[in-house]
Design a protein around this motif. Sequence first.
Motif, PDB file in Angstrom:
ATOM      1  N   ILE A  12       0.837  -1.202   0.000  1.00 50.07           N
ATOM      2  CA  ILE A  12       0.000   0.000   0.000  1.00 50.07           C
ATOM      3  C   ILE A  12       0.866   1.244   0.000  1.00 50.07           C
ATOM      4  N   THR A  13       1.948   1.231   0.765  1.00 46.54           N
ATOM      5  CA  THR A  13       2.844   2.386   0.835  1.00 46.54           C
ATOM      6  C   THR A  13       3.553   2.617  -0.486  1.00 46.54           C
ATOM      7  N   LEU A  14       3.880   1.563  -1.207  1.00 45.22           N
ATOM      8  CA  LEU A  14       4.506   1.730  -2.520  1.00 45.22           C
ATOM      9  C   LEU A  14       3.573   2.438  -3.494  1.00 45.22           C
ATOM     10  N   ILE A  15       2.285   2.141  -3.402  1.00 42.93           N
ATOM     11  CA  ILE A  15       1.315   2.744  -4.313  1.00 42.93           C
ATOM     12  C   ILE A  15       0.989   4.174  -3.894  1.00 42.93           C
ATOM     13  N   TYR A  42       7.520  12.302  -5.060  1.00 43.60           N
ATOM     14  CA  TYR A  42       7.088  10.972  -4.672  1.00 43.60           C
ATOM     15  C   TYR A  42       8.121  10.266  -3.786  1.00 43.60           C
ATOM     16  N   ILE A  43       9.418  10.473  -4.062  1.00 43.72           N
ATOM     17  CA  ILE A  43      10.480   9.806  -3.298  1.00 43.72           C
ATOM     18  C   ILE A  43      10.527  10.289  -1.843  1.00 43.72           C
ATOM     19  N   PRO A  44      10.482  11.597  -1.549  1.00 39.19           N
ATOM     20  CA  PRO A  44      10.487  12.000  -0.132  1.00 39.19           C
ATOM     21  C   PRO A  44       9.297  11.447   0.651  1.00 39.19           C
ATOM     22  N   GLY A  45       8.150  11.337   0.029  1.00 36.06           N
ATOM     23  CA  GLY A  45       6.986  10.759   0.685  1.00 36.06           C
ATOM     24  C   GLY A  45       7.209   9.297   1.024  1.00 36.06           C
ATOM     25  N   ALA A  49       7.485   7.677   4.802  1.00 36.33           N
ATOM     26  CA  ALA A  49       6.519   6.622   5.136  1.00 36.33           C
ATOM     27  C   ALA A  49       7.221   5.351   5.581  1.00 36.33           C
ATOM     28  N   PHE A  50       8.254   4.941   4.853  1.00 34.76           N
ATOM     29  CA  PHE A  50       8.949   3.706   5.222  1.00 34.76           C
ATOM     30  C   PHE A  50       9.725   3.871   6.525  1.00 34.76           C
TER      31      PHE A  50
END
Length: 97
Positions: A12-15, A42-45, A49-50
């Motif tokens: 879900i986090t990847l999407i 998209y990368i900083p998010g 998140a990870f």
Amino acid sequence: MDTPSAILLILITLIFPPLGVFMVEGCDVDLIINIFLTILGYIPGHLHAFYLEYVYFNRREEAREGRLDSTPAPGIYSERVQTGGNGYGAIIPPGEH
């Protein structure tokens, strides 16, 4: 760690990173930070998140083993993530049942 739920959370986090943060942390400051980071790129998010999910699952494992670190993880403002999900509810000291 609950492997099926962790794998689902990673997918879900990847999407969509803010949805993964919401599932771990709820609606709090870290979710707003992640939404802004995802808008900026998209990368900083994803990184935020990870990192948040890693701290959450790591603290959860530490709490299960009885060795939870009391120092806050840098850059995380959610008490739920800092304690691995064990920060809510009444805490009864041992021996007082």
